[in-house]
Design a protein around this motif. Structure first.
Motif, PDB file in Angstrom:
ATOM      1  N   THR A  53       0.971  -1.137   0.017  1.00 17.07           N
ATOM      2  CA  THR A  53      -0.001   0.004  -0.139  1.00 17.07           C
ATOM      3  C   THR A  53       0.932   1.137   0.030  1.00 17.07           C
ATOM      4  OG1 THR A  53      -1.891  -1.118   1.063  1.00 17.07           O
ATOM      5  CG2 THR A  53      -1.510   1.144   1.258  1.00 17.07           C
ATOM      6  N   ALA A  54       2.056   1.357   0.791  1.00 20.20           N
ATOM      7  CA  ALA A  54       2.730   2.396   0.928  1.00 20.20           C
ATOM      8  C   ALA A  54       3.372   2.785  -0.388  1.00 20.20           C
ATOM      9  CB  ALA A  54       3.777   2.334   1.804  1.00 20.20           C
ATOM     10  N   ARG A  55       3.579   1.711  -1.277  1.00 19.99           N
ATOM     11  CA  ARG A  55       4.660   1.810  -2.535  1.00 19.99           C
ATOM     12  C   ARG A  55       3.517   2.204  -3.343  1.00 19.99           C
ATOM     13  NH1 ARG A  55       3.800  -1.348  -6.680  1.00 19.99           N
ATOM     14  NH2 ARG A  55       3.152  -3.109  -5.437  1.00 19.99           N
ATOM     15  N   GLN A  56       2.104   1.782  -3.477  1.00 19.23           N
ATOM     16  CA  GLN A  56       1.226   2.144  -4.521  1.00 19.23           C
ATOM     17  C   GLN A  56       0.522   3.483  -4.163  1.00 19.23           C
ATOM     18  OE1 GLN A  56      -1.362  -0.959  -3.086  1.00 19.23           O
ATOM     19  NE2 GLN A  56      -0.187  -2.550  -4.546  1.00 19.23           N
ATOM     20  N   LEU A  57       0.532   4.177  -2.989  1.00 15.20           N
ATOM     21  CA  LEU A  57      -0.093   5.445  -2.735  1.00 15.20           C
ATOM     22  C   LEU A  57       1.063   6.398  -3.311  1.00 15.20           C
ATOM     23  CD1 LEU A  57      -1.358   4.986   0.969  1.00 15.20           C
ATOM     24  CD2 LEU A  57      -2.709   5.602  -1.340  1.00 15.20           C
ATOM     25  N   GLN A  58       2.574   6.019  -2.953  1.00 11.90           N
ATOM     26  CA  GLN A  58       3.524   6.833  -3.615  1.00 11.90           C
ATOM     27  C   GLN A  58       3.579   6.858  -5.005  1.00 11.90           C
ATOM     28  OE1 GLN A  58       7.687   5.693  -3.229  1.00 11.90           O
ATOM     29  NE2 GLN A  58       7.942   7.562  -2.196  1.00 11.90           N
ATOM     30  N   THR A  59       3.276   5.751  -5.624  1.00 12.66           N
ATOM     31  CA  THR A  59       3.096   5.864  -7.068  1.00 12.66           C
ATOM     32  C   THR A  59       1.978   6.701  -7.701  1.00 12.66           C
ATOM     33  OG1 THR A  59       4.220   3.849  -7.275  1.00 12.66           O
ATOM     34  CG2 THR A  59       2.856   4.360  -9.258  1.00 12.66           C
ATOM     35  N   ILE A  60       0.790   6.551  -6.872  1.00 12.33           N
ATOM     36  CA  ILE A  60      -0.390   7.134  -7.493  1.00 12.33           C
ATOM     37  C   ILE A  60      -0.076   8.687  -7.013  1.00 12.33           C
ATOM     38  CG2 ILE A  60      -2.689   8.066  -6.599  1.00 12.33           C
ATOM     39  CD1 ILE A  60      -3.009   4.953  -5.649  1.00 12.33           C
TER      40      ILE A  60
ATOM     41  N   ARG B 250       2.343  10.320  -7.768  1.00 10.22           N
ATOM     42  CA  ARG B 250       3.487  10.825  -8.400  1.00 10.22           C
ATOM     43  C   ARG B 250       2.819  10.652  -9.876  1.00 10.22           C
ATOM     44  NH1 ARG B 250       8.924   7.919  -6.272  1.00 10.22           N
ATOM     45  NH2 ARG B 250       9.205   9.443  -4.501  1.00 10.22           N
ATOM     46  N   THR B 251       1.836  10.385 -10.058  1.00  8.04           N
ATOM     47  CA  THR B 251       1.338  10.038 -11.488  1.00  8.04           C
ATOM     48  C   THR B 251       0.351  11.027 -11.797  1.00  8.04           C
ATOM     49  OG1 THR B 251       1.263   7.603 -11.142  1.00  8.04           O
ATOM     50  CG2 THR B 251       0.137   8.279 -13.000  1.00  8.04           C
ATOM     51  N   PRO B 252       0.362  12.093 -12.891  1.00  6.35           N
ATOM     52  CA  PRO B 252      -0.475  13.164 -13.130  1.00  6.35           C
ATOM     53  C   PRO B 252      -1.770  12.348 -13.693  1.00  6.35           C
ATOM     54  CG  PRO B 252       1.645  13.035 -14.301  1.00  6.35           C
ATOM     55  CD  PRO B 252       1.713  11.787 -13.439  1.00  6.35           C
ATOM     56  N   GLY B 253      -2.704  13.389 -12.976  1.00  7.70           N
ATOM     57  CA  GLY B 253      -4.226  12.903 -13.138  1.00  7.70           C
ATOM     58  C   GLY B 253      -4.688  11.832 -12.106  1.00  7.70           C
ATOM     59  N   LEU B 254      -3.901  11.038 -11.387  1.00  4.50           N
ATOM     60  CA  LEU B 254      -4.482  10.390 -10.558  1.00  4.50           C
ATOM     61  C   LEU B 254      -4.412  10.977  -9.061  1.00  4.50           C
ATOM     62  CD1 LEU B 254      -2.754   6.729 -11.091  1.00  4.50           C
ATOM     63  CD2 LEU B 254      -5.002   7.996 -11.980  1.00  4.50           C
ATOM     64  N   VAL B 255      -5.504  11.452  -8.611  1.00  7.58           N
ATOM     65  CA  VAL B 255      -5.815  12.510  -7.703  1.00  7.58           C
ATOM     66  C   VAL B 255      -6.256  12.080  -6.407  1.00  7.58           C
ATOM     67  CG1 VAL B 255      -6.329  14.452  -9.357  1.00  7.58           C
ATOM     68  CG2 VAL B 255      -8.168  12.640  -8.372  1.00  7.58           C
ATOM     69  N   GLY B 256      -6.147  10.704  -6.142  1.00  2.18           N
ATOM     70  CA  GLY B 256      -6.523  10.016  -4.750  1.00  2.18           C
ATOM     71  C   GLY B 256      -6.619   8.670  -5.127  1.00  2.18           C
ATOM     72  N   VAL B 257      -7.144   7.935  -3.955  1.00  6.57           N
ATOM     73  CA  VAL B 257      -7.498   6.433  -3.795  1.00  6.57           C
ATOM     74  C   VAL B 257      -8.759   6.007  -3.442  1.00  6.57           C
ATOM     75  CG1 VAL B 257      -6.633   6.592  -1.430  1.00  6.57           C
ATOM     76  CG2 VAL B 257      -6.446   4.436  -2.585  1.00  6.57           C
ATOM     77  N   ALA B 258      -9.368   5.218  -4.064  1.00  2.00           N
ATOM     78  CA  ALA B 258     -10.705   4.437  -3.585  1.00  2.00           C
ATOM     79  C   ALA B 258     -10.451   3.329  -2.600  1.00  2.00           C
ATOM     80  CB  ALA B 258     -11.433   4.030  -4.907  1.00  2.00           C
ATOM     81  N   LEU B 259     -11.152   3.271  -1.476  1.00  2.00           N
ATOM     82  CA  LEU B 259     -11.255   2.333  -0.498  1.00  2.00           C
ATOM     83  C   LEU B 259     -12.480   1.853  -0.135  1.00  2.00           C
ATOM     84  CD1 LEU B 259      -8.932   4.240   1.949  1.00  2.00           C
ATOM     85  CD2 LEU B 259      -8.205   2.497   0.459  1.00  2.00           C
ATOM     86  N   PRO B 260     -12.591   0.588   0.297  1.00  4.02           N
ATOM     87  CA  PRO B 260     -13.749   0.217   0.949  1.00  4.02           C
ATOM     88  C   PRO B 260     -14.051   0.609   2.178  1.00  4.02           C
ATOM     89  CG  PRO B 260     -12.086  -1.576   1.237  1.00  4.02           C
ATOM     90  CD  PRO B 260     -11.581  -0.305   0.291  1.00  4.02           C
ATOM     91  N   PRO B 261     -15.337   0.674   2.726  1.00  6.28           N
ATOM     92  CA  PRO B 261     -15.455   1.098   4.251  1.00  6.28           C
ATOM     93  C   PRO B 261     -15.342   0.340   5.217  1.00  6.28           C
ATOM     94  CG  PRO B 261     -17.669   0.645   3.093  1.00  6.28           C
ATOM     95  CD  PRO B 261     -16.293   0.553   1.953  1.00  6.28           C
TER      96      PRO B 261
ATOM     97  N   ALA C  77      -2.360   8.321   3.027  1.00 14.70           N
ATOM     98  CA  ALA C  77      -3.172   9.527   1.923  1.00 14.70           C
ATOM     99  C   ALA C  77      -2.971  10.753   2.184  1.00 14.70           C
ATOM    100  CB  ALA C  77      -4.462   8.813   1.785  1.00 14.70           C
ATOM    101  N   ASP C  78      -3.415  11.174   3.556  1.00 14.04           N
ATOM    102  CA  ASP C  78      -3.196  12.709   3.980  1.00 14.04           C
ATOM    103  C   ASP C  78      -1.859  12.979   3.608  1.00 14.04           C
ATOM    104  OD1 ASP C  78      -4.479  14.873   5.117  1.00 14.04           O
ATOM    105  OD2 ASP C  78      -3.397  14.160   7.045  1.00 14.04           O
ATOM    106  N   GLU C  79      -1.061  12.277   4.216  1.00 12.47           N
ATOM    107  CA  GLU C  79       0.435  12.669   3.970  1.00 12.47           C
ATOM    108  C   GLU C  79       1.021  12.919   2.610  1.00 12.47           C
ATOM    109  OE1 GLU C  79       2.979   9.603   5.800  1.00 12.47           O
ATOM    110  OE2 GLU C  79       2.114  10.195   7.797  1.00 12.47           O
ATOM    111  N   PHE C  80       0.501  12.048   1.496  1.00  8.40           N
ATOM    112  CA  PHE C  80       0.653  12.466   0.060  1.00  8.40           C
ATOM    113  C   PHE C  80      -0.357  13.440  -0.494  1.00  8.40           C
ATOM    114  CE2 PHE C  80       2.317   7.889   0.389  1.00  8.40           C
ATOM    115  CZ  PHE C  80       3.734   8.129  -0.107  1.00  8.40           C
ATOM    116  N   GLY C  81      -1.200  13.983   0.262  1.00 10.94           N
ATOM    117  CA  GLY C  81      -2.055  14.998  -0.474  1.00 10.94           C
ATOM    118  C   GLY C  81      -2.885  14.445  -1.048  1.00 10.94           C
ATOM    119  N   LEU C  82      -3.542  13.187  -0.992  1.00 11.71           N
ATOM    120  CA  LEU C  82      -4.480  12.290  -1.980  1.00 11.71           C
ATOM    121  C   LEU C  82      -5.766  12.486  -1.180  1.00 11.71           C
ATOM    122  CD1 LEU C  82      -2.234   9.238  -2.640  1.00 11.71           C
ATOM    123  CD2 LEU C  82      -2.758  11.256  -4.313  1.00 11.71           C
ATOM    124  N   ALA C  83      -6.798  12.785  -2.215  1.00 14.13           N
ATOM    125  CA  ALA C  83      -8.075  12.526  -1.792  1.00 14.13           C
ATOM    126  C   ALA C  83      -8.546  10.925  -1.527  1.00 14.13           C
ATOM    127  CB  ALA C  83      -9.176  13.308  -2.828  1.00 14.13           C
TER     128      ALA C  83
END
Length: 332
Positions: A125-132, A134-145, A164-170
């Motif tokens: 997850t940490a690796r995937q969030l970092q990649t997201i 750094r990827t133009p147009g990927l603005v956040g992450v979708a999660l289950p509740p 996600a908050d640390e990376f500034g992702l929605a």
């Protein structure tokens, strides 16, 4: 590298999945998706979706033009979330995120994207969030509740929110429609199960003190927050009446609720009125749930009829995504 959305209303809740990923991640609880004469089935359950609407970007754009949507933020359908740590789960997520990035890159501002992670595998997850991030147009992450009986006030989901908050992702939270014997008939697993899953996650964030500990986190709960707006008064009464309910938080849940984002998919004028009354200023975002049978097929018109303005749903959508209305170009 920069990214820019087209002008116009921003739909933050829509789904896309390429055909090559219809097999779903290893360990998926429902089995894979199949195309039967142009219609999608999840295992043996008909999804009431034409296959082309889930995968064909040109069809999504045609629907956007018809509905007056300026841009659409695509995310995986919830049955494509990778919930476990089985071999190949992280590879499936990487393949989805790579495919989504390509759709966004080729979309000329029509699309942004919420990537996926494998929340049960913190290292991946940490690796995937970092990649997201750094990827133009990927603005956040979708999660289950919910994940394996836990929600956002427990690991691993709470940790994903913090990263996600640390990376500034929605963050977009979408219910899983988890099976339950008591909801096996009449599509109640969706009609009741989905709103309850979402309300459970919201209550966990508010009563667990997670929202107040992450004041800069931008998180949206779809389907109008499920049944949370109707239950908020009950939660607040209990917060004042019971020490165990308020033990992990320092403010009543209605305060934290005003900091959350919710989308417009309520299917009902009265439900929308209640949502708007409970939500904070600028916190109700345009959503469609495209292309599901429970989608709002005319989301912009319904939002305008219920009192929002085109300017609001564009501005508030951009702010949630971390894109300034005055400067819609970001480096991400």
């Amino acid at each position: 590298m920069s990214f820019e959305l087209r002008p116009g209303p921003v739909d933050v809740h829509a789904h896309w999945l390429p055909r090559e990923l219809f097999g779903l991640p290893p360990g998926a609880p429902f089995g894979g998706i199949t195309d039967r004469d142009g219609r999608l089935f999840l295992g043996e359950v008909p999804l009431s979706i034409e296959t082309r609407l889930m995968s064909d970007v040109s069809e999504i754009r045609a629907d956007m033009e018809r509905a007056g949507v300026g841009s659409r933020v695509l995310s995986a359908p919830p049955f494509a979330f990778a919930l476990g740590t089985e071999k190949g789960a992280a590879d499936y997520v990487d393949a989805f995120n790579d495919g989504l990035a390509q759709v966004v890159r080729d979309g000329e501002g029509w699309f942004a994207g919420f990537g996926c992670v494998t929340p049960a595998d913190p290292q991946a997850t940490a690796r995937q969030l970092q990649t997201i991030s750094r990827t133009p147009g990927l603005v956040g992450v979708a999660l289950p509740p919910l994940l394996h009986g836990t929600s956002f006030d427990s690991e691993p989901l709470e940790g994903v929110l913090r990263q996600a908050d640390e990376f500034g992702l929605a963050v977009l939270v979408h219910p899983m429609q988890l099976p339950s014997p008591s909801l096996s008939k009449h599509y109640l697993v969706n009609l009741i199960g989905n709103p309850v899953e979402t309300a459970t996650a919201i209550a966990s964030m508010l009563l667990g003190g997670v929202q107040e500990s992450l004041p800069t986190l931008r998180v949206c709960f779809v389907h109008g927050g499920g049944c949370a707006p109707d239950l908020l008064g009950r939660w607040s009464h209990a917060w004042h009446a019971r020490a165990d309910v308020r033990a992990a938080s320092t403010r009543p849940p209605e305060d934290g609720f005003r900091a959350l984002y919710l989308d417009t998919v309520t299917h009902d004028d009265d439900a929308f009125t209640l949502l708007a009354a409970k939500a904070g200023d600028g916190r109700v975002l345009l959503g469609s749930d495209y292309p599901f049978d429970m989608a709002d097929g005319d989301p912009v018109r319904h939002a305008l009829e219920r009192g929002l303005t085109a300017e609001q749903i564009e501005r508030d959508g951009r702010e949630f995504l971390g894109l300034s209305e005055s400067d819609p170009t970001v480096s991400r």
